[in-house]
Design an enzyme around this catalytic site. Structure first.
Site, mmCIF file in Angstrom:
data_model
loop_
_atom_site.group_PDB
_atom_site.id
_atom_site.type_symbol
_atom_site.label_atom_id
_atom_site.label_comp_id
_atom_site.label_asym_id
_atom_site.label_seq_id
_atom_site.Cartn_x
_atom_site.Cartn_y
_atom_site.Cartn_z
ATOM 1 C CG HIS A 22 -62.266 89.660 17.743
ATOM 2 N ND1 HIS A 22 -62.686 90.711 18.518
ATOM 3 C CD2 HIS A 22 -61.969 90.182 16.533
ATOM 4 C CE1 HIS A 22 -62.656 91.826 17.803
ATOM 5 N NE2 HIS A 22 -62.237 91.526 16.602
ATOM 6 C CE1 TYR A 30 -68.763 92.065 27.185
ATOM 7 C CE2 TYR A 30 -66.761 91.521 25.974
ATOM 8 C CZ TYR A 30 -68.131 91.430 26.130
ATOM 9 O OH TYR A 30 -68.873 90.714 25.214
ATOM 10 N N PRO A 41 -77.214 91.480 26.671
ATOM 11 C CG PRO A 41 -76.934 93.621 25.797
ATOM 12 C CD PRO A 41 -77.818 92.819 26.703
ATOM 13 C CE LYS A 85 -72.288 82.801 24.964
ATOM 14 N NZ LYS A 85 -71.375 82.804 23.853
ATOM 15 C CE1 TYR A 133 -67.854 87.630 25.327
ATOM 16 C CE2 TYR A 133 -67.070 86.817 23.228
ATOM 17 C CZ TYR A 133 -67.585 87.833 23.991
ATOM 18 O OH TYR A 133 -67.834 89.060 23.428
#
Length: 388
Positions: A72, A200, A292, A296, A383
């Protein structure tokens, strides 16, 4: 029995550490309280940083990851009327890979089998002795038979509820914890993913996340009160609520179906210091827990394994310097990743007792993110994973 390193915990961090050490010629044994089937049945996260992917290749288990993992290059964040695409590749030159933690564990087990690496499942009553001296050892019972393992070092990879962290005296360790006033309701379904990247979503009704395992297996999450039970949520109720929390153009394309797994997990941030006591070294959830939201948990365990494996390999080559600095080195990255997970959680979830001011601040944060390449770069850097 005698082994150079005794690893307590047969999850992905313990298995990965075992393989890395054994490939360097270090004799490591793994003790796991549960059965192998139980470990493989646990449904966990699936966003892998490049550092973890590199470690899996180093351990000899990257073939299926390369064939079946989804790379991704970015993610979508939608909240407060804004939809922001964070382009990891353009902003950082790196990406993440979607590959379930269960599959990572399966690959590690297969390689351990192939190399005949020693592992005890159903190791009960594990106790650590003499970790603050020069001759540590571990005792346990296996199928009714008592065992003792003498070793040079002990790696505590046995999770939040394991014996390793609790072996460090209370006067020596300091624990930091923040418990969030909500949990995540997650379902796994044999449905097409909502989008080719993770989504998200923050809304007035609460947070939602749309993820995937592969092209016909999706993982979705909803923020729910801690008082909710899985039985309170039918599949239809879940899908209806998920649609309400998504922008209309995404909700209209959502494919639904029966859940094949459903669970609720509370959220907490937790860090225990130090991560070393004598010849006992903590790694993964034994030392820290993150919400979550920032993806991580497994990745932080991997960075611990990276530092600890390098330190042990150097020690057996004659240099103990990295072992001496392991705790400080690992914790520096742990705190930064925990900050990122906390900030993502804070930005996208509803905190019911904090009122309208926080909601307006969240809106300002999203608006700033949408208009600032610097802010997007900072999010992307965290990220995809800070360097080891």
């Amino acid at each position: 029995m005698r082994h150079q390193v005794c690893i307590i915990g047969g999850g992905p961090s313990g298995l990965l550490l075992s393989l890395l050490l054994r490939r360097a010629g270090i004799d490591a044994i793994v003790l796991e309280q549960r059965t192998r089937d139980y470990v493989l049945a646990r449904i966990r996260a699936g966003v892998l940083e490049q550092g973890l992917c590199d470690l899996l290749h180093e351990a000899g288990v990257g073939k299926r990851l390369d064939a079946e993992g989804f790379v991704h290059d970015g993610t979508l964040i939608t909240a407060h009327g804004q939809t922001v695409h964070i382009d990891f590749k353009a902003l950082t030159g790196s990406a993440v890979t979607i590959y379930g933690q269960t599959e990572v564990t399966r690959d590690l087990y297969d390689e351990l089998d192939r190399t005949s690496a020693p592992i005890f499942h159903e190791a009960e009553g594990v106790e650590i002795h003499g970790a603050d001296g020069d001759a540590p050892y571990v005792t346990f019972t296996h199928h009714g038979v008592s065992h003792r393992i003498d070793c040079d070092y002990i790696a505590g990879c046995d999770g939040f509820h394991g014996v390793s962290r609790r072996t460090i005296p209370e006067g020596t360790r300091r624990e930091y914890e923040h418990v969030y006033p909500f949990g995540w309701l997650g379902i796994l379904s044999e449905t097409k993913p909502l989008h080719d990247e993770l989504v998200y979503a923050g809304s007035d009704r609460g947070f939602a996340l749309c993820s995937m395992r592969h092209t016909h297996l999706s993982r979705h999450y909803l923020q729910v009160p801690l008082t909710d039970e899985v039985e309170d949520w039918s599949d239809d109720a879940f899908w209806d609520e998920l649609r309400r929390r998504l922008p209309q153009e995404l909700a209209d394309t959502l494919e639904t179906g029966p859940s094949i797994e459903k669970s609720i997990a509370p959220l907490r941030s937790f860090i225990s210091e130090p991560m070393r006591w004598g010849r006992l070294f903590l790694a993964g959830d034994a030392a820290h827990i993150v919400p979550p939201t920032g993806a991580k948990g497994l990745n932080l365990a991997a960075s611990d394994v990276y530092y600890l494996s390098r330190a042990l390999i150097a020690r057996y080559a004659g240099d103990a310097g990295l072992l001496e600095t392991y705790s400080a080195t690992a914790l520096a990255r742990v705190w930064k990743a925990s900050r990122f997970s906390w900030s993502m959680t804070r930005m996208l979830h509803n905190f019911p007792t904090e009122g309208d001011f926080l909601r307006r601040m969240q809106g300002a944060e999203i608006e700033y993110l949408a208009g600032s390449k610097a802010a997007q770069t900072a999010l992307a850097e965290n990220y995809v994973g800070l360097p080891y």
